[in-house]
Motif scaffolding. Structure first.
Motif, PDB file in Angstrom:
ATOM      1  N   PRO A 191       0.833  -1.211   0.000  1.00  0.00           N
ATOM      2  CA  PRO A 191       0.000   0.000   0.000  1.00  0.00           C
ATOM      3  C   PRO A 191       0.859   1.249   0.000  1.00  0.00           C
ATOM      4  O   PRO A 191       1.992   1.222   0.473  1.00  0.00           O
ATOM      5  CB  PRO A 191      -0.790  -0.144   1.305  1.00  0.00           C
ATOM      6  CG  PRO A 191       0.063  -1.001   2.179  1.00  0.00           C
ATOM      7  CD  PRO A 191       0.750  -1.956   1.250  1.00  0.00           C
ATOM      8  N   PRO A 192       0.349   2.362  -0.567  1.00  0.00           N
ATOM      9  CA  PRO A 192      -1.009   2.492  -1.117  1.00  0.00           C
ATOM     10  C   PRO A 192      -1.146   2.048  -2.564  1.00  0.00           C
ATOM     11  O   PRO A 192      -2.235   1.980  -3.082  1.00  0.00           O
ATOM     12  CB  PRO A 192      -1.272   3.990  -1.001  1.00  0.00           C
ATOM     13  CG  PRO A 192       0.083   4.604  -1.192  1.00  0.00           C
ATOM     14  CD  PRO A 192       1.061   3.669  -0.532  1.00  0.00           C
ATOM     15  N   ALA A 193      -0.033   1.727  -3.239  1.00  0.00           N
ATOM     16  CA  ALA A 193      -0.121   1.381  -4.655  1.00  0.00           C
ATOM     17  C   ALA A 193      -0.836   0.058  -4.879  1.00  0.00           C
ATOM     18  O   ALA A 193      -1.614  -0.097  -5.808  1.00  0.00           O
ATOM     19  CB  ALA A 193       1.278   1.325  -5.254  1.00  0.00           C
ATOM     20  N   SER A 194      -0.584  -0.921  -4.032  1.00  0.00           N
ATOM     21  CA  SER A 194      -1.198  -2.242  -4.197  1.00  0.00           C
ATOM     22  C   SER A 194      -1.754  -2.705  -2.857  1.00  0.00           C
ATOM     23  O   SER A 194      -1.011  -2.858  -1.888  1.00  0.00           O
ATOM     24  CB  SER A 194      -0.163  -3.247  -4.703  1.00  0.00           C
ATOM     25  OG  SER A 194      -0.705  -4.553  -4.713  1.00  0.00           O
ATOM     26  N   LYS A 195      -3.051  -2.944  -2.824  1.00  0.00           N
ATOM     27  CA  LYS A 195      -3.702  -3.351  -1.581  1.00  0.00           C
ATOM     28  C   LYS A 195      -4.065  -4.831  -1.572  1.00  0.00           C
ATOM     29  O   LYS A 195      -4.910  -5.271  -0.804  1.00  0.00           O
ATOM     30  CB  LYS A 195      -4.950  -2.500  -1.349  1.00  0.00           C
ATOM     31  CG  LYS A 195      -4.614  -1.031  -1.144  1.00  0.00           C
ATOM     32  CD  LYS A 195      -5.811  -0.213  -0.771  1.00  0.00           C
ATOM     33  CE  LYS A 195      -5.421   1.235  -0.535  1.00  0.00           C
ATOM     34  NZ  LYS A 195      -6.562   2.078  -0.124  1.00  0.00           N
ATOM     35  N   GLY A 196      -3.414  -5.584  -2.451  1.00  0.00           N
ATOM     36  CA  GLY A 196      -3.669  -7.011  -2.496  1.00  0.00           C
ATOM     37  C   GLY A 196      -2.566  -7.720  -3.254  1.00  0.00           C
ATOM     38  O   GLY A 196      -1.469  -7.184  -3.436  1.00  0.00           O
ATOM     39  N   LEU A 197      -2.860  -8.938  -3.699  1.00  0.00           N
ATOM     40  CA  LEU A 197      -1.916  -9.722  -4.472  1.00  0.00           C
ATOM     41  C   LEU A 197      -2.353  -9.793  -5.927  1.00  0.00           C
ATOM     42  O   LEU A 197      -3.553  -9.745  -6.225  1.00  0.00           O
ATOM     43  CB  LEU A 197      -1.836 -11.155  -3.931  1.00  0.00           C
ATOM     44  CG  LEU A 197      -1.440 -11.363  -2.473  1.00  0.00           C
ATOM     45  CD1 LEU A 197      -1.408 -12.858  -2.165  1.00  0.00           C
ATOM     46  CD2 LEU A 197      -0.104 -10.720  -2.156  1.00  0.00           C
ATOM     47  N   ARG A 198      -1.384  -9.926  -6.822  1.00  0.00           N
ATOM     48  CA  ARG A 198      -1.658 -10.270  -8.208  1.00  0.00           C
ATOM     49  C   ARG A 198      -1.140 -11.675  -8.433  1.00  0.00           C
ATOM     50  O   ARG A 198       0.035 -11.968  -8.142  1.00  0.00           O
ATOM     51  CB  ARG A 198      -1.006  -9.281  -9.180  1.00  0.00           C
ATOM     52  CG  ARG A 198      -1.566  -7.877  -9.068  1.00  0.00           C
ATOM     53  CD  ARG A 198      -1.238  -7.047 -10.313  1.00  0.00           C
ATOM     54  NE  ARG A 198       0.169  -7.072 -10.667  1.00  0.00           N
ATOM     55  CZ  ARG A 198       1.096  -6.277 -10.129  1.00  0.00           C
ATOM     56  NH1 ARG A 198       0.745  -5.404  -9.197  1.00  0.00           N
ATOM     57  NH2 ARG A 198       2.360  -6.344 -10.517  1.00  0.00           N
ATOM     58  N   ALA A 222      -3.667 -16.405 -20.461  1.00  0.00           N
ATOM     59  CA  ALA A 222      -3.181 -16.231 -19.092  1.00  0.00           C
ATOM     60  C   ALA A 222      -3.386 -14.784 -18.641  1.00  0.00           C
ATOM     61  O   ALA A 222      -3.125 -13.848 -19.393  1.00  0.00           O
ATOM     62  CB  ALA A 222      -1.709 -16.613 -19.021  1.00  0.00           C
ATOM     63  N   SER A 223      -3.871 -14.602 -17.418  1.00  0.00           N
ATOM     64  CA  SER A 223      -4.122 -13.252 -16.903  1.00  0.00           C
ATOM     65  C   SER A 223      -3.903 -13.245 -15.399  1.00  0.00           C
ATOM     66  O   SER A 223      -3.650 -14.293 -14.782  1.00  0.00           O
ATOM     67  CB  SER A 223      -5.551 -12.798 -17.245  1.00  0.00           C
ATOM     68  OG  SER A 223      -6.495 -13.757 -16.811  1.00  0.00           O
ATOM     69  N   GLU A 224      -4.010 -12.061 -14.802  1.00  0.00           N
ATOM     70  CA  GLU A 224      -3.712 -11.912 -13.381  1.00  0.00           C
ATOM     71  C   GLU A 224      -4.982 -11.692 -12.569  1.00  0.00           C
ATOM     72  O   GLU A 224      -5.781 -10.797 -12.857  1.00  0.00           O
ATOM     73  CB  GLU A 224      -2.761 -10.736 -13.157  1.00  0.00           C
ATOM     74  CG  GLU A 224      -1.360 -10.983 -13.673  1.00  0.00           C
ATOM     75  CD  GLU A 224      -0.434  -9.807 -13.393  1.00  0.00           C
ATOM     76  OE1 GLU A 224       0.756 -10.044 -13.162  1.00  0.00           O
ATOM     77  OE2 GLU A 224      -0.903  -8.658 -13.399  1.00  0.00           O
TER      78      GLU A 224
END
Length: 236
Positions: free
Chosen positions: A136-143, A212-214
């Motif tokens: 965070p704050p850019a990513s609040k989870g997993l890819r 394939a995707s995220e």
């Protein structure tokens, strides 16, 4: 002009914050456009501004933005939205003459939060390599890079409180596990559950695309994002 991920992220996070607030309110039986207003909240009416709401409840705008993680600017409220006007946990709060908030409630950044007192045990929602972590704050989870046509599974038992598209997240499923915890599954190609349906742990809730995707996977405790890795088993 092409938008970059940096340009999209703030709007994407605000949109999810508003959606989660609405979904939680509906799940609690109070909706965002009707029904009783929970104690400590105010429902935005036509003509309201954050300044007028703060003045009406003898609060500062800074306090309201701190207590409502989905509000990041004074102009960002909508008719029917629920706004917290009392500090979480009922702590006493007041404002100084300069508008500086004085409160016994510690400031909690919207990108991280102390999790609820209750714990939760989760299972991995999909097969695939983690390509992006919680930051965070850019990513609040997993890819998670999911193989073509791969399925996405509920990390724990619960109820699907939202199934639908959301800007920046694509097709999205939100599963509420109890009063404290929910999980978010974004960038799906196709949902495999309906809104309001009970979901078993490990049940397929969505399918990814033909290439394939995220998967975007979030864990939220008390509505705040937490690091999913802290609640998922290690992968040997």
């Amino acid at each position: 002009m092409t938008q970059t991920r940096h340009d999209i992220e703030p709007g994407r996070r605000r949109a999810l914050g508003l959606l989660l607030a609405a979904a939680a309110a509906v799940a609690a039986g109070c909706g965002t456009t009707g029904g009783p207003v929970p104690d400590g909240y105010y429902r935005v009416e036509r003509g309201d501004t954050l300044y007028s709401i703060a003045r009406k409840h003898r609060r500062s705008v800074r306090e309201l933005t701190r207590w409502n993680s989905d509000i990041t600017s004074p102009g960002q409220i909508e008719v029917g939205q629920l706004v917290r006007v009392r500090p979480p946990g009922g702590s006493a709060a007041a404002s100084t003459g300069t508008g500086q908030a004085v409160t016994d409630t510690p400031r909690v950044d919207s990108g991280s939060s102390r999790p609820p007192a209750t714990g939760i045990r989760l299972q991995w929602p999909a097969d695939g390599r983690v390509t992006g972590g919680y930051a965070p704050p850019a990513s609040k989870g997993l890819r998670i890079a999911v193989p073509a046509n791969g399925t996405v599974r509920a990390a724990a038992a619960g109820r699907a409180i939202h199934v639908g598209n959301l800007r920046g997240y694509g097709m999205l499923v939100i599963v509420k596990h109890n009063d404290d915890w929910l999980t978010v599954y974004g960038n799906l190609d196709q949902p495999l559950v309906t809104e309001g349906a009970s979901v078993a742990a490990g049940q397929e809730v969505g399918r990814m695309g033909a290439s394939a995707s995220e998967l975007h996977f979030e864990v939220r405790g008390n509505g705040k994002p937490v690091d999913p890795m802290a609640y998922l088993p290690s992968r040997g």
